[in-house]
Scaffold this motif. Structure first.
Motif, short mmCIF file in Angstrom:
data_model
loop_
_atom_site.label_atom_id
_atom_site.label_comp_id
_atom_site.label_asym_id
_atom_site.label_seq_id
_atom_site.Cartn_x
_atom_site.Cartn_y
_atom_site.Cartn_z
N ALA A 162 0.85 -1.19 0.00
CA ALA A 162 0.00 0.00 0.00
C ALA A 162 0.88 1.25 0.00
N PHE A 163 0.53 2.22 -0.82
CA PHE A 163 1.33 3.44 -0.94
C PHE A 163 1.21 4.28 0.32
N THR A 164 2.34 4.58 0.94
CA THR A 164 2.35 5.37 2.17
C THR A 164 1.80 6.77 1.92
N GLY A 165 0.80 7.16 2.70
CA GLY A 165 0.25 8.51 2.62
C GLY A 165 -0.84 8.69 1.60
N ALA A 166 -1.16 7.64 0.85
CA ALA A 166 -2.19 7.78 -0.18
C ALA A 166 -3.55 8.07 0.43
N THR A 167 -3.85 7.43 1.54
CA THR A 167 -5.12 7.64 2.22
C THR A 167 -4.88 7.71 3.72
N ALA A 168 -5.87 8.20 4.43
CA ALA A 168 -5.78 8.24 5.89
C ALA A 168 -5.93 6.84 6.47
N VAL A 169 -5.35 6.65 7.64
CA VAL A 169 -5.50 5.41 8.38
C VAL A 169 -5.91 5.74 9.81
N THR A 170 -6.53 4.78 10.46
CA THR A 170 -6.87 4.93 11.87
C THR A 170 -5.99 3.99 12.68
N VAL A 171 -5.33 4.54 13.69
CA VAL A 171 -4.47 3.77 14.58
C VAL A 171 -5.20 3.61 15.92
N THR A 172 -5.33 2.38 16.38
CA THR A 172 -6.00 2.10 17.66
C THR A 172 -5.07 1.29 18.53
N GLY A 173 -4.86 1.73 19.78
CA GLY A 173 -3.95 1.03 20.67
C GLY A 173 -4.26 1.23 22.13
N TYR A 174 -3.54 0.49 22.96
CA TYR A 174 -3.76 0.46 24.40
C TYR A 174 -2.55 1.01 25.15
N PRO A 175 -2.56 2.28 25.54
CA PRO A 175 -1.48 2.77 26.41
C PRO A 175 -1.45 1.96 27.70
N ASP A 176 -0.26 1.65 28.17
CA ASP A 176 -0.18 0.79 29.36
C ASP A 176 -0.69 1.48 30.62
N SER A 177 -0.84 2.80 30.57
CA SER A 177 -1.33 3.54 31.73
C SER A 177 -2.84 3.68 31.76
#
Length: 254
Positions: A162-177
């Motif tokens: 996939a071409f970097t920056g071509a479209t937006a992405v959503t990042v979902t994660g769990y901060p340890d705090s």
């Protein structure tokens, strides 16, 4: 470093209370993952059926006392057997301890069950010298109640090239705090031929392994890579998912 080690803790600024809507980098509207939203803003992730494909990793000794025990993020990706998760290599290497994955984890609860990690798949170049361009890993989880994990929560497709920056992405994660996941949508940028970066605030330790999901529900990045995901809270990295990532996926699914 975006992760918390279960042996030696790397401290980063903790998040206190709810994540504040901050660092709005664009007035544009993004179309990624579960819907539109402003670019470059981090907030608590809403609990939805699709969001449950993202979860937290724990040591198996925390399976019956989950609260406060997660150390990295992972997500379910489509596979023929329906048993595959993807994360960062630095989250699952360096320890022979048994691990469990909890999709949709929130506030000490496992609404979709606790799934035992059975096998781990890491690139040879990570296993030999921890090459940051190889900071990607897959793992399989055992069936639970006679069902594969993908049958329970579904799985996003893992996509290379996939071409970097071509479209937006959503990042979902769990901060340890924190005990609920956070999410942010923005357009990745090229860091190098092998690395990509994204500007999203408040992605602290524990968010390593977070999937970067585009509007077609495809995983096009995994938080890790350069500086094991980033040395600051507001810039995160992923290896560019290319031929090596595709080969690793094939190994994990064969």
């Amino acid at each position: 470093m975006k992760r918390i080690s279960r042996i030696s803790v790397t401290s980063r600024p903790a998040l206190l209370g709810a994540v504040v809507m901050l660092a709005l980098t664009s007035a544009s509207v993004a179309a990624a993952d579960d819907g539109p939203g402003p670019l470059g803003v981090t907030a608590d992730a809403v609990a939805t059926a699709r969001a449950a494909r993202v979860g937290a990793l724990f040591g198996a000794d925390r399976a019956n006392r989950l609260a406060g025990g997660h150390f990295c993020t992972a997500s379910v990706v489509h596979s023929p057997r329906g048993d595959l998760i993807v994360t960062a290599a630095h989250c699952v290497s360096g320890s022979d301890d048994d691990l469990v994955f909890v999709p949709g984890y929130r506030d000490g609860q496992a609404p979709y069950g606790v799934w035992k990690v059975t096998r781990r798949f890491l690139p040879d170049s990570w296993a030999t010298d921890q090459d940051e361009d190889s900071d990607l890993a897959f793992a399989t989880v055992a069936d639970l109640g006679g069902r594969a994990i993908e049958q329970v929560v579904g799985g996003n497709r893992f996509v290379t090239g996939a071409f970097t920056g071509a479209t937006a992405v959503t990042v979902t994660g769990y901060p340890d705090s924190r005990e609920v996941p956070i999410r942010c949508t923005n357009k990745p940028r090229q860091q190098s031929a092998t690395q990509q970066r994204i500007y999203c605030p408040a992605f602290t330790g524990g968010t390593s392994g977070s999937p970067w999901i585009n509007g077609d529900h495809q995983v096009v990045g995994v938080l890790g890579g350069h500086e094991e995901g980033g040395a600051t809270d507001d810039v995160s990295y992923s290896v560019v998912l290319g031929a090596q990532a595709g080969e690793l996926y094939r190994d994990a699914t064969n």
